[in-house]
Scaffold this motif. Structure first.
Motif, PDB file in Angstrom:
ATOM      1  N   PRO A  53       0.860  -1.021  -0.039  1.00 24.08           N
ATOM      2  CA  PRO A  53      -0.254   0.002  -0.036  1.00 24.08           C
ATOM      3  C   PRO A  53       0.932   1.451   0.143  1.00 24.08           C
ATOM      4  O   PRO A  53       1.883   1.064   0.614  1.00 24.08           O
ATOM      5  N   ALA A  76      -4.183   0.910  -2.570  1.00 23.48           N
ATOM      6  CA  ALA A  76      -3.403  -0.640  -2.509  1.00 23.48           C
ATOM      7  C   ALA A  76      -2.596  -0.894  -3.546  1.00 23.48           C
ATOM      8  O   ALA A  76      -2.780  -0.194  -4.799  1.00 23.48           O
ATOM      9  N   GLU A  79      -3.630  -0.603  -7.288  1.00 27.44           N
ATOM     10  CA  GLU A  79      -4.921   0.236  -7.413  1.00 27.44           C
ATOM     11  C   GLU A  79      -4.921   1.856  -8.079  1.00 27.44           C
ATOM     12  O   GLU A  79      -3.655   2.435  -8.193  1.00 27.44           O
TER      13      GLU A  79
END
Length: 230
Positions: A53, A76, A79
């Motif tokens: 992350p 994340a 992402e």
């Protein structure tokens, strides 16, 4: 053989490090405001390509004209995120490069720079931007050329100077499109810094008033400017 394998692995690891972290799409991000725009907004997207992350700790703009926000702070692995940039166009014209720094908790890349290009169409062109005389120089007249380069023609409606020791007059070369402004100091005995206010009949408020500048400087300063220009 072992040396070749080692070099291969080092190359793969280096490539992985380069790819890890925050990657911004379609950079530099271009914005093309209209002449009448005072502000312009643009969204941008990015991706956390790392394996852990990623937290955006802080946003930092290199210009007071730029404000930015993100859809959230933590992303994340894999992402995608979205940001919004808002520019105050103000009196900008032409092409300007601005940047936004995204400070992250990534040890390998603690700062990611997002580059923007602001391309503002020119509506009024004044050349040169500055008329200059030197102290003791003969006070010969010099000229500004003002061109209305936007879609609509504009007329100069009023001229005024911030100093009383100059005279000026405007001549229309092409109606609504090109003007020549001639300026002449009464004398060049004293150092002077001044501006010429140019008012037009533009329907866009920020183009209804323009500024051109004039100076009387010491000869040594004029020489330094010429040397710096070279």
């Amino acid at each position: 053989m072992r040396t070749s394998l080692r070099l291969f692995l080092l190359t793969v690891l280096a490539s992985a490090r380069l790819q890890a972290g925050l990657v911004v799409d379609n950079e530099p991000i271009e914005l093309k405001p209209r002449p009448e725009d005072d502000e312009v907004e643009q969204t941008f997207t990015f991706k956390n390509t790392g394996s852990k992350p990623l937290t955006i700790v802080r946003l930092e703009s290199t210009c007071s004209c730029l404000e930015a926000s993100l859809d959230k702070r933590v992303y994340a692995p894999g992402e995608k995120g979205k940001g919004k940039a808002k520019f105050k166009v103000s009196s900008f014209t032409g092409r300007h490069e601005k940047s936004l720094r995204l400070h992250t908790d990534d040890d390998q890349e603690p700062e990611k720079v997002v580059n923007f290009v602001l391309d503002v169409p020119e509506v009024i062109s004044i050349e040169p931007k500055l008329l200059e005389w030197t102290v003791g120089e003969k006070p010969e007249p010099k000229t500004f050329v003002v061109k209305m380069t936007g879609t609509d023609p504009m007329k100069i409606t009023k001229l005024s100077a911030t100093r009383e020791n100059v005279t000026f007059e405007s001549k229309e070369v092409t109606p609504g499109r090109e003007y020549v402004i001639t300026m002449k100091p009464a004398s060049t005995n004293d150092v002077t810094i001044g501006a010429l206010k140019i008012e037009t009949d533009s329907k866009i408020p920020k183009y209804s008033r323009q500024m051109a500048f004039f100076n009387i400087v010491r000869p040594e300063l004029a020489e330094k400017k010429k040397a710096a220009a070279k």
